[in-house]
Structures are given as C-alpha cells and as structure tokens.
Design a protein around this motif. Structure first.
Motif, PDB file in Angstrom:
ATOM      1  N   LEU A   1       0.542  -0.927  -0.082  1.00 28.58           N
ATOM      2  CA  LEU A   1       0.062   0.247  -0.366  1.00 28.58           C
ATOM      3  C   LEU A   1       0.535   0.951  -0.084  1.00 28.58           C
TER       4      LEU A   1
ATOM      5  N   TYR B   1       0.282   5.115   1.364  1.00 26.84           N
ATOM      6  CA  TYR B   1       0.612   6.331   2.201  1.00 26.84           C
ATOM      7  C   TYR B   1       0.749   7.701   1.489  1.00 26.84           C
TER       8      TYR B   1
ATOM      9  N   LYS C   1       0.645  11.836   3.857  1.00 26.93           N
ATOM     10  CA  LYS C   1       0.604  12.255   4.537  1.00 26.93           C
ATOM     11  C   LYS C   1       1.378  13.439   4.965  1.00 26.93           C
TER      12      LYS C   1
ATOM     13  N   ALA D   1       0.537  17.511  10.075  1.00 32.48           N
ATOM     14  CA  ALA D   1      -0.631  17.689  11.057  1.00 32.48           C
ATOM     15  C   ALA D   1      -0.844  17.148  10.430  1.00 32.48           C
ATOM     16  N   GLU D   2      -0.906  16.364  10.241  1.00 33.53           N
ATOM     17  CA  GLU D   2      -2.601  14.666   9.727  1.00 33.53           C
ATOM     18  C   GLU D   2      -2.602  13.418   9.580  1.00 33.53           C
ATOM     19  N   GLY D   3      -3.168  12.936   9.834  1.00 31.87           N
ATOM     20  CA  GLY D   3      -2.489  11.108   9.453  1.00 31.87           C
ATOM     21  C   GLY D   3      -2.730  10.731   8.668  1.00 31.87           C
ATOM     22  N   PRO D   4      -1.821  10.213   8.414  1.00 31.45           N
ATOM     23  CA  PRO D   4      -1.558   9.166   7.251  1.00 31.45           C
ATOM     24  C   PRO D   4      -3.216   9.198   5.834  1.00 31.45           C
TER      25      PRO D   4
ATOM     26  N   PHE E   1      -5.341   7.110   2.185  1.00 29.89           N
ATOM     27  CA  PHE E   1      -5.020   5.916   1.800  1.00 29.89           C
ATOM     28  C   PHE E   1      -4.455   6.106   0.421  1.00 29.89           C
TER      29      PHE E   1
ATOM     30  N   SER F   1      -3.009   0.833  -3.549  1.00 29.92           N
ATOM     31  CA  SER F   1      -2.429  -0.591  -3.130  1.00 29.92           C
ATOM     32  C   SER F   1      -2.375  -1.350  -4.405  1.00 29.92           C
TER      33      SER F   1
ATOM     34  N   PHE G   1       3.996   7.332   2.086  1.00 28.45           N
ATOM     35  CA  PHE G   1       4.788   5.610   3.059  1.00 28.45           C
ATOM     36  C   PHE G   1       4.373   5.227   1.606  1.00 28.45           C
TER      37      PHE G   1
ATOM     38  N   PHE H   1       5.506  -0.598   7.561  1.00 25.91           N
ATOM     39  CA  PHE H   1       5.362   1.146   6.837  1.00 25.91           C
ATOM     40  C   PHE H   1       7.052   1.459   6.727  1.00 25.91           C
ATOM     41  N   GLY H   2       7.324   1.648   4.961  1.00 26.71           N
ATOM     42  CA  GLY H   2       8.600   2.290   5.614  1.00 26.71           C
ATOM     43  C   GLY H   2       9.159   3.068   6.278  1.00 26.71           C
ATOM     44  N   LYS H   3      10.092   4.006   5.993  1.00 28.07           N
ATOM     45  CA  LYS H   3      10.756   6.317   6.367  1.00 28.07           C
ATOM     46  C   LYS H   3       9.808   6.333   5.912  1.00 28.07           C
TER      47      LYS H   3
ATOM     48  N   GLN I   1      10.955   8.635  11.136  1.00 24.56           N
ATOM     49  CA  GLN I   1      10.295   7.640  10.713  1.00 24.56           C
ATOM     50  C   GLN I   1       8.961   7.280  10.542  1.00 24.56           C
ATOM     51  N   GLY I   2       8.594   5.483   9.449  1.00 24.56           N
ATOM     52  CA  GLY I   2       7.371   6.026   9.256  1.00 24.56           C
ATOM     53  C   GLY I   2       6.825   5.125  10.624  1.00 24.56           C
TER      54      GLY I   2
ATOM     55  N   GLY J   1      -6.188   8.613  12.265  1.00 23.39           N
ATOM     56  CA  GLY J   1      -6.199  10.239  13.064  1.00 23.39           C
ATOM     57  C   GLY J   1      -5.468  10.463  12.888  1.00 23.39           C
TER      58      GLY J   1
END
Lengths: 113, 118
Positions: free
Chosen positions: A34, A36, A38, A41-44, A46, A49, A89, A103-105, B41-42, B110
């Motif tokens: 997958l 992602y 980002k 200040a937000e979540g990843p 999707f 995939s 990511f 996850f990768g970095k 990092q991830g 989130g």
C-alpha cells in the motif's frame, strides 16, 4: 532490521512532470502493498494498493508497479501537481496472518509550480 | 463523528509522569490499531483490537505501555513512567471490518497525538 525501505528521504519535481517514488522490501512473505500520503499535522491517508498477484495497478494519476523478483515497487504520479506535495509512505502486509502493517520511513515529495 | 478522533492533539509530559492517550474510532468500526511514529521514521505497529479483544500487542515496546478498549469502541493507550524515548506521534486507525488494509475495508487514521517527554 528495516523490512520496508524507502531509500530516498526526499524528491523534488516540477509541476506537470512525472514523480517516481521507490520502495524495496526484504520479507518475501509480504503479499500486499500500500501507499499512504501524509500532510503535516494530519494522519496518513490511503492512496493506492497492489496485490502480489499483479504487477500494476492504476488509479487516475497514480500507478503502482510491483516487481516481485526484485522485491521492489514504485509509485508513479503523472502529471505531478503542487497539491501532491506530501510525505509518501510505502507499506506492506502478509494477508491471512497478522494485521501488522509494516511501513517504510517515507519520502517527502515537493512539486514545484 | 466523521473520522477517527484522537485527544489530546499535543501532550507534554515530564519524565516519569503517566499519560493516557485517547482514540475515538469511527462509529461501528470493528478493528482498531495503534501506531507509534518517531521523528523521521515511518509509523510502527504497537497493538491491534478487534472489538474489545486485543488480538496482537507484540509491538508494545515495554510493560510501561498498556492499551485497552473495554467496550469495543473508544480505546486508550497508557504509558507509565514516561521516558524521553517515548516522545513520538501516536497514531490510531480504525476499520469497519476485520483488518482493513485495503483488502476488505479501508482503515482510516486519526491525526495523532504528539507526545513530548521533557
């Protein structure tokens, strides 16, 4: 030991050009991958995939390619837009087993107008 | 609510203090995940719940970390005696069905809680 590797911390491209983000993995048991996106200040969120039984999946401007023999996948964005600027990511999972997503970095993409 | 809600958004703790981080998943979502993302990092897996059952806690870094989801909805991640290495963004994700990494149903993250231990 990093099982999912994104070796380029950052990438800068011009608007309208192609962005190619790369990802390598070491665990041959991974069978679903997958990407992602980002924003700060937000979540990843999707993006796209691909299953290991395929070598390509396309969704609008985004295409993911998988080379199982090389344990390599890439995300292509064509054409790139300034709004695509974010951290991307790569992630992998073994389906049917643990729900642990690895996850990768991340690679920070900057698309310049 | 419309999405996964985490609180607080930011938390500064003195070393040795206990903290509790809250996750409100999307209503009706069965699966809930906690991830830890250190700077540069991830995200790294911490733990996974299916309803109230904690099915995988293999990613919790030490016994100072504890997570619960007693009624199968809201979850709390507790860190006791915080250390500087605990400083990170803690992400929660939920999905409607079992698992959810794009296979069956999509999982939603989130915004995270940024914990800074001083």
């Amino acid at each position: 030991d990093q099982q999912v590797k994104q070796n380029s911390p950052s990438l800068s491209v011009q608007e309208g050009r192609i962005s190619i983000l790369n990802c390598d993995y070491t665990n041959s048991m991974f069978d679903y991958f997958l990407w992602y996106k980002k924003y700060p200040a937000e979540g990843p969120t999707f993006l796209i995939s691909i299953s290991s039984i395929k070598d390509k999946n396309e969704d609008g401007r985004f295409t993911v390619f998988l080379n199982k023999s090389a344990k390599h996948l890439s995300l292509h964005i064509v054409p790139s837009q300034p709004g695509d600027s974010a951290v991307y990511f790569c992630a992998a999972i073994m389906t049917g087993g643990s729900e642990k997503l690895v996850f990768g970095k991340g690679t920070k993409l900057t698309v310049n107008p | 609510g419309a999405g996964v809600s985490q609180s607080p958004r930011y938390k500064v703790a003195k070393r040795g203090q206990d903290v509790a981080l809250r996750c409100d998943p999307i209503s009706g979502h069965v699966s809930l995940f906690w991830y830890q993302q250190a700077l540069g990092q991830g995200p790294e897996f911490l733990t996974y719940f299916q309803n109230e059952a904690q099915l995988d806690k293999s990613g919790l870094p030490s016994d100072r970390f504890f997570a619960e989801r007693p009624e199968g909805s809201v979850s709390t991640l507790k860190i006791q005696r915080t250390q500087q290495e605990d400083s990170a963004v803690y992400l929660c994700a939920s999905s409607l069905g079992q698992g959810g990494w794009g296979l069956r149903t999509e999982a939603f993250f989130g915004q995270g809680t940024r914990l800074t231990v001083v």
